[in-house]
Design an enzyme around this catalytic site. Sequence first.
Site, short mmCIF file in Angstrom:
data_model
loop_
_atom_site.label_atom_id
_atom_site.label_comp_id
_atom_site.label_asym_id
_atom_site.label_seq_id
_atom_site.Cartn_x
_atom_site.Cartn_y
_atom_site.Cartn_z
CD GLU A 76 -36.35 -46.82 39.78
OE1 GLU A 76 -35.38 -47.50 40.13
OE2 GLU A 76 -36.28 -45.59 39.58
CB CYS A 89 -40.31 -41.06 33.08
SG CYS A 89 -38.71 -41.80 32.71
CB CYS A 96 -30.12 -50.98 31.78
SG CYS A 96 -29.59 -50.39 30.15
CB CYS A 100 -24.54 -45.17 31.08
SG CYS A 100 -25.23 -45.52 29.46
CB CYS A 103 -26.96 -44.85 34.49
SG CYS A 103 -28.55 -45.66 34.57
CB CYS A 320 -32.48 -43.36 35.38
SG CYS A 320 -32.33 -44.92 34.59
S1 SF4 Z 1 -28.51 -44.46 31.11
FE1 SF4 Z 1 -28.82 -46.28 32.40
S2 SF4 Z 1 -30.79 -47.14 31.74
FE2 SF4 Z 1 -30.11 -45.71 30.12
S3 SF4 Z 1 -28.94 -47.00 28.67
FE3 SF4 Z 1 -27.41 -46.18 30.12
S4 SF4 Z 1 -27.27 -47.79 31.72
FE4 SF4 Z 1 -29.15 -48.17 30.56
#
Ligand code: SF4
Length: 337
Positions: A76, A89, A96, A100, A103, A320
């Site tokens: 994206e 962005c 990833c 987190c 996210c 995100c």
């Molecule tokens: S916020 Fe999402 S994209 Fe960013 S480091 Fe944490 S898991 Fe990865």
Amino acid sequence: MELADIEAALAPQYSKFHARRIFDSVYAQRSFDASVMPESLRFAFQPGELKESARYESSDGTVRYLMQLADGKTVETVFMTEGSRDTICISSQVGCPVDCKFCLTALMGLERNLTAGEIVGQVLHVMHRHDLAPKNRTMNIVMMGQGEPLMNLDNVLKATRILVDQRGIGMGERRICLSTSGLIPKIEELGRAKIRPRLAISLNASSEEQRMEIMPITQKWHLAELLETCRRFPLKPKEHIFFEYVMLGDFNDSEADAERVVKLLAGMTCKMNLIPLNPGPGIPFTTPSDERVDRFQKIIMQSIPCYVRKPRGRDIYAACGQLNRMNQESSLVQVMA
Ligand code: SF4
């Protein structure tokens, strides 16, 4: 490729002039038309243009792209415009691995790192689409899309060198920023790079325990050590570290949280961005009320410049990882392009 890479890749019968011509055509002219190249080079050098697989336009002017890579995977890229300032962005990884809890990208896991070309390619595509030129308007690039940029640091640094090369795209180095979840050795490595993005830390909590709950990476790289690393980070003139704080309703948005954050960041050359959560399916948090965000900001502002980032593109799933995930799971997203 940087200019030196192109020079090195050309057969000996070609001069630096040819290398410069290829560099100029791809990065300065942003022309993917092979006919601008010397005929004998057309097959040797095919710009690896990314394919736009979908585009979504928000009523607030945000445009979100799903970009397809050569192997069919997608990332994206988001274009945001406000007043005289444009921001792109970009993603640094497919998925990833950081996990987190607020996210959506985390739910994908890591598929692979992007190449430097794929990182720069996102910028070139958006510049081309919106007819952008860093010399005409303020243009920022934030590496805050999918991925942990410091897990792909070599390619992120190479992409940065290409973006700031004044013979090509011509971005200002100060206008590029990456956001990390806090990989301490990589932050130190970033600090040693001659040309590098500015540093933003995805903080999101006011204590070690709270951060561990939403960012398990804190178990490996502790908050206190992370902040010490930030204090030692070699800032350039007029540079600040940015601390990003995703606000999660009734989790990290109280006045007591704000007061703890002020103590954590005391004495640091920094600024703070508050980002009220852009909610998404599968994310067990809510968006805090405007009043709570306002109270939090006022407390931080007493010691640190602090801005509230307006949620952008909620009508196009602009948080995100949302787009990729929605695309994978269903056809809920309506293509508006
Ligand atoms: S916020 Fe999402 S994209 Fe960013 S480091 Fe944490 S898991 Fe990865």
